[in-house]
Design a protein around this motif. Structure first.
Motif, PDB file in Angstrom:
ATOM      1  N   UNK A  29       0.829  -1.206   0.000  1.00  0.00           N
ATOM      2  CA  UNK A  29       0.000   0.000   0.000  1.00  0.00           C
ATOM      3  C   UNK A  29       0.863   1.257   0.000  1.00  0.00           C
ATOM      4  N   UNK A  30       1.964   1.242   0.758  1.00  0.00           N
ATOM      5  CA  UNK A  30       2.862   2.402   0.801  1.00  0.00           C
ATOM      6  C   UNK A  30       3.516   2.617  -0.563  1.00  0.00           C
ATOM      7  N   UNK A  31       3.909   1.558  -1.235  1.00  0.00           N
ATOM      8  CA  UNK A  31       4.502   1.679  -2.576  1.00  0.00           C
ATOM      9  C   UNK A  31       3.488   2.287  -3.542  1.00  0.00           C
ATOM     10  N   UNK A  32       2.283   1.758  -3.561  1.00  0.00           N
ATOM     11  CA  UNK A  32       1.252   2.251  -4.484  1.00  0.00           C
ATOM     12  C   UNK A  32       0.899   3.704  -4.167  1.00  0.00           C
ATOM     13  N   UNK A  33       0.730   4.028  -2.890  1.00  0.00           N
ATOM     14  CA  UNK A  33       0.423   5.408  -2.506  1.00  0.00           C
ATOM     15  C   UNK A  33       1.547   6.355  -2.892  1.00  0.00           C
ATOM     16  N   UNK A  34       2.784   5.942  -2.674  1.00  0.00           N
ATOM     17  CA  UNK A  34       3.929   6.782  -3.021  1.00  0.00           C
ATOM     18  C   UNK A  34       4.000   6.993  -4.527  1.00  0.00           C
TER      19      UNK A  34
END
Length: 128
Positions: A29-34
């Motif tokens: 989720x952090x990768x996609x959000x970033x």
């Protein structure tokens, strides 16, 4: 949790042990959000590399997620890049590190969106 585009990637997450899965999903989720905040990081491809979920941006370096022999789960970057060196210089003694290739985690609560988001953003734009 964000939906999966690639069923093979979804299956790789499902194959992780429950504690590792929770952490890897949080990192995902952090990768996609970033990536959504970085125009150069789109479109973000979600594939398997070495049987692990991998994230590839057009001008970036591959990020992989998965289990690790010394931790519950890990965020892997290309070991021949300067990504881990830059990360450990910017955030000395903040994380357990596996050489030049991974940040190691035992619990999803160890994920820091600012610190680990910094590393992810650098990886997603590495070749700019």
């Amino acid at each position: 949790m964000k939906p999966f585009d690639n069923p093979k990637v979804a299956a790789a997450f499902e194959a992780l042990a429950p504690p590792a899965r929770a952490g890897a999903l949080a990192l995902r989720d952090l990768i996609i959000d970033t990536a959504t905040t970085l125009p150069a990081a789109t479109p973000l491809r979600k594939e398997l590399r070495w049987g692990q979920p991998a994230y590839l941006a057009p001008k970036g370096s591959t990020i992989r997620l998965g289990a690790h022999k010394s931790a519950s789960f890990a965020l892997f970057v290309h070991c021949q890049s300067r990504l881990m060196g830059d990360f450990t210089s910017a955030f000395p003694n903040e994380d357990r590190i596996d050489g030049t290739r991974a940040v190691l985690f035992d619990d999803p609560h160890q994920i820091d969106p600012n610190r680990h988001g910094w590393l992810i953003a650098r990886a997603l734009t590495y070749h700019l």
